[in-house]
Design a protein around this motif. Structure first.
Motif, PDB file in Angstrom:
ATOM      1  N   LEU A 183       0.424   5.069  -1.630  1.00 29.73           N
ATOM      2  CA  LEU A 183       1.030   4.094  -0.728  1.00 29.73           C
ATOM      3  C   LEU A 183       1.149   4.624   0.697  1.00 29.73           C
ATOM      4  CD1 LEU A 183       3.868   2.490  -2.914  1.00 29.73           C
ATOM      5  CD2 LEU A 183       1.435   1.919  -2.783  1.00 29.73           C
ATOM      6  N   VAL A 184       0.928   5.937   0.885  1.00 26.91           N
ATOM      7  CA  VAL A 184       1.024   6.499   2.227  1.00 26.91           C
ATOM      8  C   VAL A 184       0.014   5.855   3.171  1.00 26.91           C
ATOM      9  CG1 VAL A 184      -0.633   8.406   2.003  1.00 26.91           C
ATOM     10  CG2 VAL A 184       1.367   8.668   3.477  1.00 26.91           C
ATOM     11  N   TYR A 185      -1.093   5.334   2.635  1.00 21.91           N
ATOM     12  CA  TYR A 185      -2.090   4.739   3.517  1.00 21.91           C
ATOM     13  C   TYR A 185      -1.586   3.478   4.201  1.00 21.91           C
ATOM     14  CZ  TYR A 185      -6.553   7.040   4.182  1.00 21.91           C
ATOM     15  OH  TYR A 185      -7.554   7.862   4.654  1.00 21.91           O
ATOM     16  N   GLN A 186      -0.577   2.836   3.643  1.00 14.56           N
ATOM     17  CA  GLN A 186       0.031   1.716   4.363  1.00 14.56           C
ATOM     18  C   GLN A 186       0.613   2.202   5.681  1.00 14.56           C
ATOM     19  OE1 GLN A 186       2.700  -1.031   2.277  1.00 14.56           O
ATOM     20  NE2 GLN A 186       4.133  -0.945   4.006  1.00 14.56           N
ATOM     21  N   ASN A 243       3.993  -6.059   6.648  1.00 16.77           N
ATOM     22  CA  ASN A 243       4.451  -6.999   5.618  1.00 16.77           C
ATOM     23  C   ASN A 243       3.814  -6.731   4.257  1.00 16.77           C
ATOM     24  OD1 ASN A 243       5.988  -8.458   7.587  1.00 16.77           O
ATOM     25  ND2 ASN A 243       4.062  -9.389   8.284  1.00 16.77           N
ATOM     26  N   MET A 244       3.716  -5.447   3.923  1.00 15.97           N
ATOM     27  CA  MET A 244       3.212  -5.077   2.600  1.00 15.97           C
ATOM     28  C   MET A 244       4.384  -4.489   1.803  1.00 15.97           C
ATOM     29  SD  MET A 244       0.159  -6.191   2.654  1.00 15.97           S
ATOM     30  CE  MET A 244      -0.465  -5.448   1.179  1.00 15.97           C
ATOM     31  N   PHE A 245       4.274  -3.279   1.306  1.00 15.94           N
ATOM     32  CA  PHE A 245       5.369  -2.675   0.556  1.00 15.94           C
ATOM     33  C   PHE A 245       6.531  -2.409   1.506  1.00 15.94           C
ATOM     34  CE2 PHE A 245       1.611  -1.697  -1.926  1.00 15.94           C
ATOM     35  CZ  PHE A 245       2.031  -1.949  -3.226  1.00 15.94           C
ATOM     36  N   PRO A 246       7.711  -2.931   1.211  1.00 21.44           N
ATOM     37  CA  PRO A 246       8.847  -2.776   2.123  1.00 21.44           C
ATOM     38  C   PRO A 246       9.402  -1.352   2.084  1.00 21.44           C
ATOM     39  CG  PRO A 246       9.549  -3.909   0.136  1.00 21.44           C
ATOM     40  CD  PRO A 246       8.052  -3.765   0.037  1.00 21.44           C
TER      41      PRO A 246
END
Length: 633
Positions: free
Chosen positions: A517-520, A527-530
């Motif tokens: 998830l670090v790539y977010q 507005n993806m993983f909060p």
């Protein structure tokens, strides 16, 4: 890495009483050892020009040079004069895959420099699969000066000469085929009589490696990139001498270390410096004669010897994105040509028909893998490549012109993700880069971290479409990804434990590092993983620390160091420092005397497997996320 093992005897052959090591400093391109004994201090500096970025000049454009300088500096530390002599040798075992392979040694003099070389008697470059080098020539270049002597000898001869108080005999030109074995090793040896020393005195040599050929890409042998500019090692060393390159490395080290320290502090700066050369050392830059350009290949060192493994370049990608995204782009291009069925141009036609991305290209140093030989990780590798492409484009001023031949591939891959996420058609067992963990084998179809990276891959493709101008399709992919995020959170939340966190698997409780998830945060996807996801995971990891780190997942007693540092990078400052300090402790205290491992036991600090792999480039993820941290309450 680590300290001495008290159960191992490190003294061999004719070794005298050893000097005491009093200091060790690791910089990105240099390692400096300081030894003392009998009123004399010896400083030995290993300098490798691993620039990490393309270093264009009027005559060459390279991201690294195939050489290492070794500098010896001696001085008196008791204000008394001392007569000092230095001996150095390196064995022919460095150039062959078997310690009993015959090697040949030779000597030539060019201008004022002596070049000694050793190499396999039977040269067959890039035509035999091997995890250890078995072709090419190692050169030791030594400036001629008074008191310096050198040559190619049997180890017993050169070492006995020096231990008897005699200089190594000078070799003016030899070419002997000798057996490189434990009993009778062939060495390039040198000795320096520095005379009476009180003030600092220094000398140096240069190690260079000529691979002859760099890679075999579906029937076409490609030379190392430096050979496109320089026909042999002597021309390289004359054009780029020690006096020119050593100050460049000094300046580069100072700049990198300062930036690392500013972002992450002393411990982070130390471990990231340790990862620099290991990451770049896993790369082979070559000249592609068909396209008249450079390509770069990555080696999956020690685990399988695979060429350009996507789930190895992915964890290495943060260092490359931070130092020079062009390096990462050139690593990706050979994969895209393979997936785009362009290998026929090189002599070996491959018909790649999968709807998802490849895993690797072959086994080092030969790219010849048919699709049936792939170690498929469909969702993970597909998302990995899309995310890396989006990061490259973002860091190259949104330049997408190079993607023109590949849009149909990216579109196919993104639609594969949409069709198979979050959980509809994943009843098939899909491998992941966590195949080293026995806990994942049962639950792979619904492994949270794989679904998470797949969702981000869809969002990243949406961002690429937006840059391309396909606004409606971009909105469609991003909206679908946002819907999948909500599904992921609803089905992944585990509230049965003391603190909320997200499961290892959608059908089972437990936990795992959600490192992907670090790539977010690297891409700044909106507005993806909060933040609540990143914060909850960070709190959970902090509460499950062992002596040397945090486990890869709940049932394991080991971790992957690259994924640890990704998990650290996606957290706030507290979470980042907690994991970073544990990784530093591991690297500083492990008894496993190997190049930095990325797979180790978190309680004993001992190696589980894997050494010297470029995945540790993941340590630089924090350099890409420190300005985009989650807000945790």
């Amino acid at each position: 890495m680590g300290g001495d093992d008290p159960n191992v005897n490190y003294f061999y052959d004719y070794a005298p009483l050893t000097m005491k090591q009093v200091k060790l400093t690791v910089y990105p391109t240099q390692t400096i050892y300081v030894f003392q004994r009998g009123g004399v201090q010896l400083t030995v500096t290993f300098t490798t020009p691993a620039f990490g970025h393309f270093f264009p000049t009027e005559s060459w454009n390279l991201h690294a040079l195939p050489l290492t300088y070794i500098t010896f500096e001696v001085e008196s530390i008791d204000q008394k004069p001392h007569h000092v002599e230095i001996y150095f040798d390196i064995t022919g075992e460095a150039v062959v895959s078997s310690d009993t392979t015959e090697v040949v040694g030779s000597t030539v003099v060019v201008n004022d420099t002596v070049y000694h070389s050793v190499g396999n008697v039977q040269q067959n470059p890039v035509n035999v699969v091997t995890d250890r080098i078995n072709w090419g020539y190692l050169y030791v270049a030594i400036p001629q000066s008074n008191g310096t002597s050198s040559g190619v000898f049997y180890a017993t001869k050169s070492r006995s000469y020096f231990m008897s108080g005699l200089p190594v005999p000078n070799a003016d030109g030899v070419a002997d085929t000798l057996q490189a074995s434990v009993q009778q090793s062939l060495v390039v040896a040198a000795s320096w009589d520095l005379g009476v020393v009180k003030e600092p005195v220094s000398t140096h040599l240069t190690l260079l490696y000529d691979h002859l050929q760099g890679i075999n890409y579906f029937g076409t042998q490609m030379i190392p990139l430096w050979k496109h500019y320089f026909s042999n090692v002597s021309y390289l060393l004359q054009a780029l001498p020690y006096s020119t390159i050593k100050p460049v490395c000094d300046e580069l080290d100072d700049g990198i270390v300062q930036q690392l320290y500013t972002v992450g502090g002393a411990n982070y700066s130390s471990i990231a410096s340790l990862a620099w050369r290991q990451t770049l050392g896993g790369l082979q830059a070559v000249y592609n004669p068909l396209l008249n350009t450079s390509w770069i290949f990555l080696k999956e060192i020690s685990s399988c010897g695979c060429v350009s493994t996507v789930d190895v370049m992915f964890p290495a990608s943060p260092l490359l994105l931070w130092s020079d995204p062009e390096v990462l782009r050139q690593i990706i291009l050979p994969i895209f040509d393979y997936a785009n069925n362009q290998t026929y141009k090189y002599g070996f036609k491959i018909n790649y028909t999968y709807a998802f991305a490849p895993h690797h290209l072959g086994y080092w140093p030969i790219c010849n893998l048919p699709p049936s030989g792939q170690e498929n990780m469909p969702i993970e590798e597909t998302a990995n490549l899309i995310l890396m492409v989006a990061a490259i484009v973002q860091r190259q001023s949104n330049n997408i012109t190079w993607l023109a031949p590949y849009w149909h591939i990216l579109d196919q891959w993104a639609n594969y993700l949409m069709a198979n996420l979050p959980d509809q058609n994943c009843s098939c067992a899909q491998m992941t880069s966590e195949d080293c963990s026995s806990t994942t084998s049962t639950w792979l179809p619904r492994y949270d971290v794989v679904v998470g990276v797949g969702i981000l891959g869809m969002a990243a493709f949406g961002s690429l479409l937006d840059i391309k101008g396909d606004k409606l399709e971009a909105e469609s992919f991003i909206a679908r990804a946002q819907f999948f995020v909500k599904w992921w959170m609803d089905h992944g939340i585990n509230t049965d434990d003391m603190a909320a966190h997200y499961r290892l698997n959608f059908r089972h409780n437990g936990w795992s590092l959600k490192y992907n998830l670090v790539y977010q945060r690297i891409l700044g996807l909106k507005n993806m993983f909060p933040d609540e996801v990143f914060c909850a995971e960070g709190v959970w990891y902090d509460s499950h620390m062992r002596r040397c780190g945090v486990d890869l997942d709940g049932p394991s007693n080991f971790t992957k160091i690259d994924w640890e540092m990704w998990a650290a990078a996606m957290g706030n400052e507290t979470h980042f420092q907690t994991i970073t300090n544990k990784v530093y402790y591991f690297a500083n205290h492990t008894r496993s005397r190997v190049p930095l491992t990325d797979w180790y036991y978190t309680e004993t600090c001992s190696i589980t497997g894997f050494v010297a792999r470029p995945v540790v480039g993941g340590f630089f993820a924090r350099m890409l996320t420190f300005q985009n941290q989650p807000v945790c309450t």
